[in-house]
Design an enzyme around this catalytic site. Structure first.
Site, mmCIF file in Angstrom:
data_model
loop_
_atom_site.group_PDB
_atom_site.id
_atom_site.type_symbol
_atom_site.label_atom_id
_atom_site.label_comp_id
_atom_site.label_asym_id
_atom_site.label_seq_id
_atom_site.Cartn_x
_atom_site.Cartn_y
_atom_site.Cartn_z
ATOM 1 N N TYR A 160 11.539 -38.074 12.081
ATOM 2 C CA TYR A 160 12.992 -38.027 12.240
ATOM 3 C C TYR A 160 13.710 -38.702 11.071
ATOM 4 O O TYR A 160 14.927 -38.781 11.050
ATOM 5 C CB TYR A 160 13.479 -38.495 13.613
ATOM 6 C CG TYR A 160 12.972 -39.813 14.176
ATOM 7 C CD1 TYR A 160 12.742 -40.912 13.381
ATOM 8 C CD2 TYR A 160 12.769 -39.932 15.553
ATOM 9 C CE1 TYR A 160 12.310 -42.117 13.923
ATOM 10 C CE2 TYR A 160 12.338 -41.124 16.112
ATOM 11 C CZ TYR A 160 12.108 -42.214 15.289
ATOM 12 O OH TYR A 160 11.688 -43.398 15.835
ATOM 13 N N LYS A 175 13.741 -45.505 9.452
ATOM 14 C CA LYS A 175 12.586 -44.770 8.904
ATOM 15 C C LYS A 175 13.010 -43.935 7.692
ATOM 16 O O LYS A 175 12.238 -43.763 6.748
ATOM 17 C CB LYS A 175 11.965 -43.867 9.975
ATOM 18 C CG LYS A 175 11.264 -44.630 11.099
ATOM 19 C CD LYS A 175 9.999 -45.317 10.633
ATOM 20 C CE LYS A 175 9.191 -45.867 11.815
ATOM 21 N NZ LYS A 175 7.982 -46.598 11.402
HETATM 22 P P1 NAP Z 1 3.339 -49.972 18.965
HETATM 23 O O1 NAP Z 1 2.066 -49.851 19.729
HETATM 24 O O2 NAP Z 1 4.604 -50.287 19.685
HETATM 25 O O3 NAP Z 1 3.088 -51.056 17.831
HETATM 26 C C1 NAP Z 1 4.101 -51.726 17.182
HETATM 27 C C2 NAP Z 1 3.480 -53.002 16.634
HETATM 28 O O4 NAP Z 1 4.450 -53.661 15.822
HETATM 29 C C3 NAP Z 1 3.049 -53.968 17.723
HETATM 30 O O5 NAP Z 1 1.685 -54.283 17.523
HETATM 31 C C4 NAP Z 1 3.912 -55.192 17.520
HETATM 32 O O6 NAP Z 1 3.136 -56.384 17.702
HETATM 33 C C5 NAP Z 1 4.336 -55.049 16.073
HETATM 34 N N1 NAP Z 1 5.633 -55.649 15.811
HETATM 35 C C6 NAP Z 1 6.822 -55.336 16.409
HETATM 36 N N2 NAP Z 1 7.795 -56.116 15.926
HETATM 37 C C7 NAP Z 1 7.210 -56.929 14.990
HETATM 38 C C8 NAP Z 1 7.714 -57.958 14.135
HETATM 39 N N3 NAP Z 1 9.009 -58.315 14.147
HETATM 40 N N4 NAP Z 1 6.839 -58.572 13.302
HETATM 41 C C9 NAP Z 1 5.533 -58.224 13.293
HETATM 42 N N5 NAP Z 1 5.011 -57.258 14.060
HETATM 43 C C10 NAP Z 1 5.845 -56.633 14.912
HETATM 44 O O7 NAP Z 1 3.671 -48.652 18.124
HETATM 45 P P2 NAP Z 1 2.734 -47.432 17.621
HETATM 46 O O8 NAP Z 1 2.993 -46.266 18.468
HETATM 47 O O9 NAP Z 1 1.341 -47.903 17.419
HETATM 48 O O10 NAP Z 1 3.418 -47.119 16.227
HETATM 49 C C11 NAP Z 1 2.885 -47.603 15.018
HETATM 50 C C12 NAP Z 1 3.721 -47.059 13.874
HETATM 51 O O11 NAP Z 1 3.725 -45.635 13.903
HETATM 52 C C13 NAP Z 1 5.193 -47.486 13.953
HETATM 53 O O12 NAP Z 1 5.676 -47.714 12.644
HETATM 54 C C14 NAP Z 1 5.869 -46.289 14.574
HETATM 55 O O13 NAP Z 1 7.230 -46.181 14.245
HETATM 56 C C15 NAP Z 1 5.059 -45.155 13.942
HETATM 57 N N6 NAP Z 1 5.103 -43.904 14.726
HETATM 58 C C16 NAP Z 1 4.413 -43.795 15.904
HETATM 59 C C17 NAP Z 1 4.416 -42.589 16.595
HETATM 60 C C18 NAP Z 1 3.611 -42.392 17.852
HETATM 61 O O14 NAP Z 1 3.549 -41.259 18.350
HETATM 62 N N7 NAP Z 1 2.976 -43.413 18.403
HETATM 63 C C19 NAP Z 1 5.156 -41.508 16.093
HETATM 64 C C20 NAP Z 1 5.869 -41.660 14.923
HETATM 65 C C21 NAP Z 1 5.821 -42.871 14.225
HETATM 66 P P3 NAP Z 1 3.766 -57.758 18.276
HETATM 67 O O15 NAP Z 1 4.524 -57.393 19.510
HETATM 68 O O16 NAP Z 1 2.550 -58.604 18.507
HETATM 69 O O17 NAP Z 1 4.637 -58.317 17.178
#
Ligand code: NAP
Length: 284
Positions: A160, A175
């Site tokens: 997006y 993003k």
């Molecule tokens: P997730 O499980 O929610 O992971 C996000 C991670 O970021 C968590 O481990 C969290 O750990 C950490 N985090 C959040 N705020 C933080 C901060 N202020 N400082 C340090 N760490 C922080 O998300 P995910 O689905 O695995 O996504 C991973 C990446 O892929 C992201 O960039 C997301 O935008 C991108 N993405 C994912 C999808 C999908 O389908 N899953 C699709 C498009 C893009 P703590 O809470 O321990 O800090």
């Protein structure tokens, strides 16, 4: 027929020692896709730093890395805090070695209609996603340049970036900034031997996502909703990340790679009924 599935989890895509002797930092590496990427770097010989706020998340990431025989170091980090970012690099240099690769994966996201989005919610997501990616990249590059070392940065984007999207004004704008930042940094740092790329995942459901973001669809529904006929498997993203940061991609920089089964490009000759965001989200 769907796009074929990938080889199974556990298959190595690059030679086993591709990252031997290297230190890879994955922000948010304790959960979901960050953890999946951490594991693939570990499988190829990297020592992996899992940097995030919550101890239980860091523990989950370190355990997953160690389960594939890797070396893991959990370091407390809030990517929004420049001093904490510098302190994280100090800790890694003291306990392991200087960092070779940074994966800017940490993100916050919660769908909310823009008119109801508080300034705090906006700032929080933009600070984590965009400012956090900048702060970690900047600290990494400053140190690598000072010691004359090459390296790689990988930003995790989203599709997006190009379309925007309902309920995600904060995250989509951040993003888009990350995709753009990738290009500026790639040009500035190529003469210093540092490559900067971006990886934009499509739909990669996993158990660590909050309920509201989890795939509310069955494999049968995914087969008809995504041109590729299926969602992504987290280790596929891990393979892409390990390729983009590896010597096999030595001439590749400033690029955003989309891994989404052609989902963001889909259009219909006749578009389906439009449903406003307020009606798509549960009240509150
Ligand atoms: P997730 O499980 O929610 O992971 C996000 C991670 O970021 C968590 O481990 C969290 O750990 C950490 N985090 C959040 N705020 C933080 C901060 N202020 N400082 C340090 N760490 C922080 O998300 P995910 O689905 O695995 O996504 C991973 C990446 O892929 C992201 O960039 C997301 O935008 C991108 N993405 C994912 C999808 C999908 O389908 N899953 C699709 C498009 C893009 P703590 O809470 O321990 O800090």
């Amino acid at each position: 027929m769907a796009l074929p599935g990938p080889p199974p989890l556990g298959t190595a895509m690059l030679p086993p020692n591709t990252y031997a002797g290297q230190v890879v930092v994955v922000t948010g590496g304790g959960t979901g896709l960050g953890r999946a990427m951490a594991v693939e770097f570990a499988r190829l010989g990297a020592a992996v730093v899992v940097a995030s706020r919550k101890p239980d998340h860091r523990q989950m990431g370190c355990r997953a890395v160690e389960q594939v025989g890797g070396t893991a170091l959990g370091v407390a980090l809030d990517v929004r805090d420049a001093d904490a970012v510098a302190a994280m690099f100090d800790t890694v240099e003291r306990d392991l070695a200087p960092v070779d690769v940074v994966i800017n994966n940490a993100a916050g996201n919660f769908p909310v209609p823009a008119a109801k989005m508080s300034p705090g919610a906006w700032r929080s997501v933009v600070d984590i996603v965009l400012t956090g990616s900048f702060l970690c990249s900047r600290e990494f590059a400053a140190r690598a340049i000072a010691r004359g070392a090459a390296g790689a940065v990988l930003n995790i984007g989203a599709t997006y970036s190009w379309t925007g999207g309902p309920g995600t004004a904060h995250s989509a704008a951040a993003k888009a900034g990350v995709t753009n930042l990738t290009q500026s940094l790639a040009v500035e740092w190529a003469p210093r031997g540092i490559r900067v790329n971006c990886l934009a995942p499509g739909k990669f459901p996993h158990d660590d996502l909050p309920e509201v973001l989890r795939a509310r669809s069955t494999p049968e529904q995914d087969a008809t909703r995504i041109p590729g006929g299926r969602v992504g498997q987290p280790h596929e993203l891990g393979w892409a990340a390990t390729y983009l940061c590896s010597p096999y991609a030595a001439y590749l920089t400033g690029h955003t790679l989309v891994l989404d089964g052609a989902n963001w490009l889909r259009r219909s000759l006749t578009m389906p009924e439009f449903i406003p965001i307020e009606q798509q989200l549960p009240e509150g």
